[in-house]
Design an enzyme around this catalytic site. Sequence first.
Site, PDB file in Angstrom:
ATOM      1  N   ASP A 101       0.831  -1.200   0.000  1.00  0.00           N
ATOM      2  CA  ASP A 101       0.000   0.000   0.000  1.00  0.00           C
ATOM      3  C   ASP A 101       0.867   1.252   0.000  1.00  0.00           C
ATOM      4  OD1 ASP A 101      -2.677   1.444   0.550  1.00  0.00           O
ATOM      5  OD2 ASP A 101      -1.425   2.081   2.229  1.00  0.00           O
ATOM      6  N   GLU A 147      -2.178  -5.463  -3.429  1.00  0.00           N
ATOM      7  CA  GLU A 147      -1.207  -4.640  -2.701  1.00  0.00           C
ATOM      8  C   GLU A 147      -0.119  -5.516  -2.087  1.00  0.00           C
ATOM      9  OE1 GLU A 147      -3.643  -0.673  -1.278  1.00  0.00           O
ATOM     10  OE2 GLU A 147      -3.712  -2.444   0.005  1.00  0.00           O
TER      11      GLU A 147
END
Length: 229
Positions: free
Chosen positions: A44, A116
């Site tokens: 992320d 992610e």
Amino acid sequence: MTASLARLERKLGYTFKNQDQMLLALTHRSYAGRNNERLEFLGDAILNFVAGEALFERFPQAREGQLSRLRARLVKGETLARLARGFDLGEYLRLGSGELKSGGFRRESILADALEALIGAIYLDADMDTARERVLAWLADEFEGLTLVDTNKDPKTRLQEFLQSRSCELPRYEVVDIQGEPHCRTFFVECEVVLLNNKSRGQGVSRRIAEQVAAASALIALGVENGND
């Protein structure tokens, strides 16, 4: 390495040196043992940096608020889940029995988190340049569709999101005057924003339109938009 994982690597455009990193990135917390949450955290951060860096270079005239909105569109769960579905990522996820039965392999949040996690895994397996290259390749079509004018959101929404991103109070709108005959009225609205010394004003044939005009004026006064966005 199993043939199925090799197929996934071809879709991702990256071959892992350490297969365990890839498997961990595909492991949901409902599965026994270690899971992909730490890799998701890392991925992320990398995703947000790479997207922000690319937007900074692509739109040299954009203001901070505009860049923030564009990045939010790129990295939101809906976008990531759509990319994950393009890779058929759900077929490769390791889920607990309960999550599997409930259709977790189709769930947007699980798909986005796994993508992610794969970004984080690629970074650890290779380096930042490789992770950046993959992220930009995956998001290439999304970047092509970006413009500084966000036609998907009206001024009131953009103003609200800007203030929320800074933990500020929401704007307050007040009708200060109504002119004209009942069948042809003009509404005058003031918008109060805590970051501005003066209230922004707008007018329109309805209260809703007048509020939108006032919100657009506030965005210009805040320096978020320049009136030509």
